[in-house]
Design a protein around this motif. Structure first.
Motif, PDB file in Angstrom:
ATOM      1  N   HIS B  75       0.828  -1.214   0.000  1.00  0.00           N
ATOM      2  CA  HIS B  75       0.000   0.000   0.000  1.00  0.00           C
ATOM      3  C   HIS B  75       0.865   1.268   0.000  1.00  0.00           C
ATOM      4  O   HIS B  75       0.441   2.302  -0.519  1.00  0.00           O
ATOM      5  N   SER B  76       2.085   1.157   0.544  1.00  0.00           N
ATOM      6  CA  SER B  76       3.010   2.298   0.463  1.00  0.00           C
ATOM      7  C   SER B  76       3.449   2.506  -0.984  1.00  0.00           C
ATOM      8  O   SER B  76       3.548   3.647  -1.452  1.00  0.00           O
ATOM      9  N   ALA B  77       3.706   1.411  -1.690  1.00  0.00           N
ATOM     10  CA  ALA B  77       4.104   1.517  -3.103  1.00  0.00           C
ATOM     11  C   ALA B  77       2.987   2.138  -3.931  1.00  0.00           C
ATOM     12  O   ALA B  77       3.235   2.975  -4.805  1.00  0.00           O
ATOM     13  N   VAL B  78       1.756   1.745  -3.642  1.00  0.00           N
ATOM     14  CA  VAL B  78       0.616   2.297  -4.389  1.00  0.00           C
ATOM     15  C   VAL B  78       0.466   3.794  -4.091  1.00  0.00           C
ATOM     16  O   VAL B  78       0.246   4.600  -5.006  1.00  0.00           O
ATOM     17  N   ASN B  79       0.623   4.142  -2.823  1.00  0.00           N
ATOM     18  CA  ASN B  79       0.484   5.563  -2.472  1.00  0.00           C
ATOM     19  C   ASN B  79       1.595   6.407  -3.095  1.00  0.00           C
ATOM     20  O   ASN B  79       1.361   7.551  -3.489  1.00  0.00           O
ATOM     21  N   ALA B  80       2.792   5.843  -3.170  1.00  0.00           N
ATOM     22  CA  ALA B  80       3.897   6.574  -3.814  1.00  0.00           C
ATOM     23  C   ALA B  80       3.571   6.807  -5.284  1.00  0.00           C
ATOM     24  O   ALA B  80       3.806   7.896  -5.827  1.00  0.00           O
ATOM     25  N   ALA B  83       0.868   9.461  -5.528  1.00  0.00           N
ATOM     26  CA  ALA B  83       1.414  10.806  -5.285  1.00  0.00           C
ATOM     27  C   ALA B  83       2.157  11.305  -6.516  1.00  0.00           C
ATOM     28  O   ALA B  83       2.031  12.478  -6.905  1.00  0.00           O
ATOM     29  N   ALA B  84       2.935  10.406  -7.134  1.00  0.00           N
ATOM     30  CA  ALA B  84       3.692  10.793  -8.336  1.00  0.00           C
ATOM     31  C   ALA B  84       2.744  11.165  -9.473  1.00  0.00           C
ATOM     32  O   ALA B  84       2.980  12.143 -10.201  1.00  0.00           O
ATOM     33  N   LEU B  85       1.669  10.395  -9.602  1.00  0.00           N
ATOM     34  CA  LEU B  85       0.711  10.675 -10.675  1.00  0.00           C
ATOM     35  C   LEU B  85      -0.014  12.000 -10.418  1.00  0.00           C
ATOM     36  O   LEU B  85      -0.204  12.805 -11.341  1.00  0.00           O
ATOM     37  N   ALA B  86      -0.406  12.214  -9.171  1.00  0.00           N
ATOM     38  CA  ALA B  86      -1.096  13.463  -8.827  1.00  0.00           C
ATOM     39  C   ALA B  86      -0.216  14.668  -9.143  1.00  0.00           C
ATOM     40  O   ALA B  86      -0.681  15.668  -9.693  1.00  0.00           O
ATOM     41  N   GLN B  87       1.077  14.515  -8.824  1.00  0.00           N
ATOM     42  CA  GLN B  87       2.018  15.610  -9.105  1.00  0.00           C
ATOM     43  C   GLN B  87       2.140  15.827 -10.616  1.00  0.00           C
ATOM     44  O   GLN B  87       2.110  16.957 -11.103  1.00  0.00           O
ATOM     45  N   LYS B  88       2.244  14.722 -11.347  1.00  0.00           N
ATOM     46  CA  LYS B  88       2.371  14.810 -12.807  1.00  0.00           C
ATOM     47  C   LYS B  88       1.152  15.488 -13.427  1.00  0.00           C
ATOM     48  O   LYS B  88       1.273  16.297 -14.355  1.00  0.00           O
ATOM     49  N   LEU B  89      -0.017  15.138 -12.897  1.00  0.00           N
ATOM     50  CA  LEU B  89      -1.264  15.679 -13.454  1.00  0.00           C
ATOM     51  C   LEU B  89      -1.601  17.062 -12.894  1.00  0.00           C
ATOM     52  O   LEU B  89      -2.552  17.701 -13.361  1.00  0.00           O
ATOM     53  N   GLY B  90      -0.850  17.473 -11.889  1.00  0.00           N
ATOM     54  CA  GLY B  90      -1.159  18.755 -11.257  1.00  0.00           C
ATOM     55  C   GLY B  90      -2.458  18.704 -10.471  1.00  0.00           C
ATOM     56  O   GLY B  90      -3.163  19.707 -10.339  1.00  0.00           O
ATOM     57  N   VAL B  91      -2.757  17.512  -9.934  1.00  0.00           N
ATOM     58  CA  VAL B  91      -3.992  17.313  -9.170  1.00  0.00           C
ATOM     59  C   VAL B  91      -3.667  17.329  -7.682  1.00  0.00           C
ATOM     60  O   VAL B  91      -2.752  16.641  -7.238  1.00  0.00           O
ATOM     61  N   THR B  92      -4.400  18.118  -6.927  1.00  0.00           N
ATOM     62  CA  THR B  92      -4.255  18.102  -5.474  1.00  0.00           C
ATOM     63  C   THR B  92      -5.402  17.281  -4.905  1.00  0.00           C
ATOM     64  O   THR B  92      -6.563  17.668  -5.032  1.00  0.00           O
ATOM     65  N   PRO B  93      -5.087  16.114  -4.309  1.00  0.00           N
ATOM     66  CA  PRO B  93      -6.157  15.294  -3.740  1.00  0.00           C
ATOM     67  C   PRO B  93      -7.030  16.122  -2.789  1.00  0.00           C
ATOM     68  O   PRO B  93      -6.515  16.857  -1.956  1.00  0.00           O
ATOM     69  N   ALA B  94      -8.330  16.006  -2.970  1.00  0.00           N
ATOM     70  CA  ALA B  94      -9.258  16.843  -2.208  1.00  0.00           C
ATOM     71  C   ALA B  94      -9.992  16.016  -1.149  1.00  0.00           C
ATOM     72  O   ALA B  94     -10.646  15.010  -1.474  1.00  0.00           O
ATOM     73  N   ASP B  95      -9.861  16.465   0.078  1.00  0.00           N
ATOM     74  CA  ASP B  95     -10.566  15.796   1.176  1.00  0.00           C
ATOM     75  C   ASP B  95     -12.073  15.863   0.895  1.00  0.00           C
ATOM     76  O   ASP B  95     -12.563  16.794   0.245  1.00  0.00           O
ATOM     77  N   ASN B  96     -12.778  14.867   1.352  1.00  0.00           N
ATOM     78  CA  ASN B  96     -14.207  14.795   1.050  1.00  0.00           C
ATOM     79  C   ASN B  96     -14.884  13.883   2.060  1.00  0.00           C
ATOM     80  O   ASN B  96     -14.223  13.219   2.868  1.00  0.00           O
ATOM     81  N   ALA B  97     -16.185  13.818   1.968  1.00  0.00           N
ATOM     82  CA  ALA B  97     -16.970  13.060   2.952  1.00  0.00           C
ATOM     83  C   ALA B  97     -16.664  11.568   2.904  1.00  0.00           C
ATOM     84  O   ALA B  97     -16.715  10.885   3.933  1.00  0.00           O
ATOM     85  N   VAL B  98     -16.311  11.056   1.710  1.00  0.00           N
ATOM     86  CA  VAL B  98     -16.000   9.630   1.600  1.00  0.00           C
ATOM     87  C   VAL B  98     -14.748   9.312   2.405  1.00  0.00           C
ATOM     88  O   VAL B  98     -14.709   8.356   3.194  1.00  0.00           O
ATOM     89  N   SER B  99     -13.703  10.137   2.202  1.00  0.00           N
ATOM     90  CA  SER B  99     -12.461   9.918   2.946  1.00  0.00           C
ATOM     91  C   SER B  99     -12.716  10.003   4.446  1.00  0.00           C
ATOM     92  O   SER B  99     -12.189   9.203   5.226  1.00  0.00           O
ATOM     93  N   GLN B 100     -13.528  10.975   4.833  1.00  0.00           N
ATOM     94  CA  GLN B 100     -13.829  11.131   6.258  1.00  0.00           C
ATOM     95  C   GLN B 100     -14.572   9.912   6.800  1.00  0.00           C
ATOM     96  O   GLN B 100     -14.322   9.471   7.926  1.00  0.00           O
TER      97      GLN B 100
END
Lengths: 98, 186
Positions: B75-80, B83-100
């Protein structure tokens, strides 16, 4: 005539390198037939790390391979060599060494 | 939060926090943005990493330890990668009710494991891992992949799916080896 002589002397087939791809949490191919002396290379295409680790009497281990990394083993002893991923025990593969 | 987004939040929360077939079969059409999907994915991975770290402090079973270590590694490898993909895409993961909701469910699961020791802990931890990975698989199939617009993010989710399925089988196999008593902890 020369070819026949080489075959008879066992010199007709140079060691070959075979590739096993690890993708989708499986070894591809799961069963591979090689000749003694051939090299088997595992390449990990998955996001998560894997190993190819012998489960039989002859011990060998690629160690952990992260995405894109490769590990190799020169198949020595003839017979069937089973292996698994130590991180994911549901993943199995077999080398048939002739 | 829009009504449809609220329904999507409830849907994923139901899929991941509950194991009832009823909850899974009533999955509604989701409406999560890609930054929200990314946040849900990272949160889901982080929850399992934290649970595995907790398990390592409790279990004395070598196979359970190995399983927990694999959960941390994978799961650490997947998160890494996420994170790399989000940076590449310029996407900032957005907190939301599902995550909460996921975090809230994880807190409850941790509380139910807290008083357990020894084999009782191992069984309850693996029961939780079986239920969690099954629910995550369902969420990937029914909510996260269908709702993701970006092709690369969608590919990441589909690439991760076989690992989640393998974790599920591994957890089931181990749980079977531990045997009874009956599965009581979720």
């Amino acid at each position: 005539m020369i070819v026949w002589l080489l075959v008879l002397l066992g010199l007709g087939s140079a060691p070959t390198t075979h590739t096993v791809e690890i993708r989708g949490m499986e070894f591809h191919p799961a069963v591979l037939t090689v000749a003694a002396g051939d090299t088997v290379v595992w390449v990990n295409r998955d996001i998560v790390p894997h190993t190819a680790t012998a489960t039989g009497r002859t011990k060998w281990d690629t160690g952990q391979l992260t995405q894109g990394q490769t590990g190799r083993y020169i198949a020595h002893a003839q017979g069937t060599a089973r292996y698994a991923c130590t991180l994911h025990p549901t993943m199995h593969g077999t080398l048939r060494i002739r | 939060m829009s009504r449809s987004r609220y329904q999507a939040a409830l849907t994923v929360a139901a899929l991941v926090c509950a194991t009832s077939l009823h909850a899974q079969n009533t999955a509604a059409a989701p409406d999560l943005s890609d930054p929200e999907v990314a946040h849900v994915a990272v949160t889901a991975n982080s929850i399992d990493i934290d649970m595995a770290k907790f398990a390592l402090t409790r279990t004395h079973n070598a196979a359970v330890k190995q399983f927990a270590q694999t959960m941390i590694t994978d799961h650490s490898a997947v998160n890494a990668q996420a994170a790399a993909l989000a940076q590449k895409l310029g996407v900032t993961p957005a907190d939301n009710a599902v995550s909460q909701s996921l975090l809230s469910g994880a807190k409850q699961a941790r509380a139910s494991l807290e008083p357990l020791r020894g084999a009782a802990f191992d069984r309850a931890y693996l029961d939780r891992e079986v239920a969690y990975h099954q629910a995550v698989l369902d969420a990937i199939d029914k909510v996260l992949v269908p709702t993701t617009e970006n092709a690369e993010l969608r590919k990441l989710l589909t690439d991760v799916r076989p690992a989640i399925a393998t974790h599920l089988e591994h957890a089931k196999q181990l749980r079977g080896q531990l045997g009874s008593p009956s599965r009581t902890s979720k």
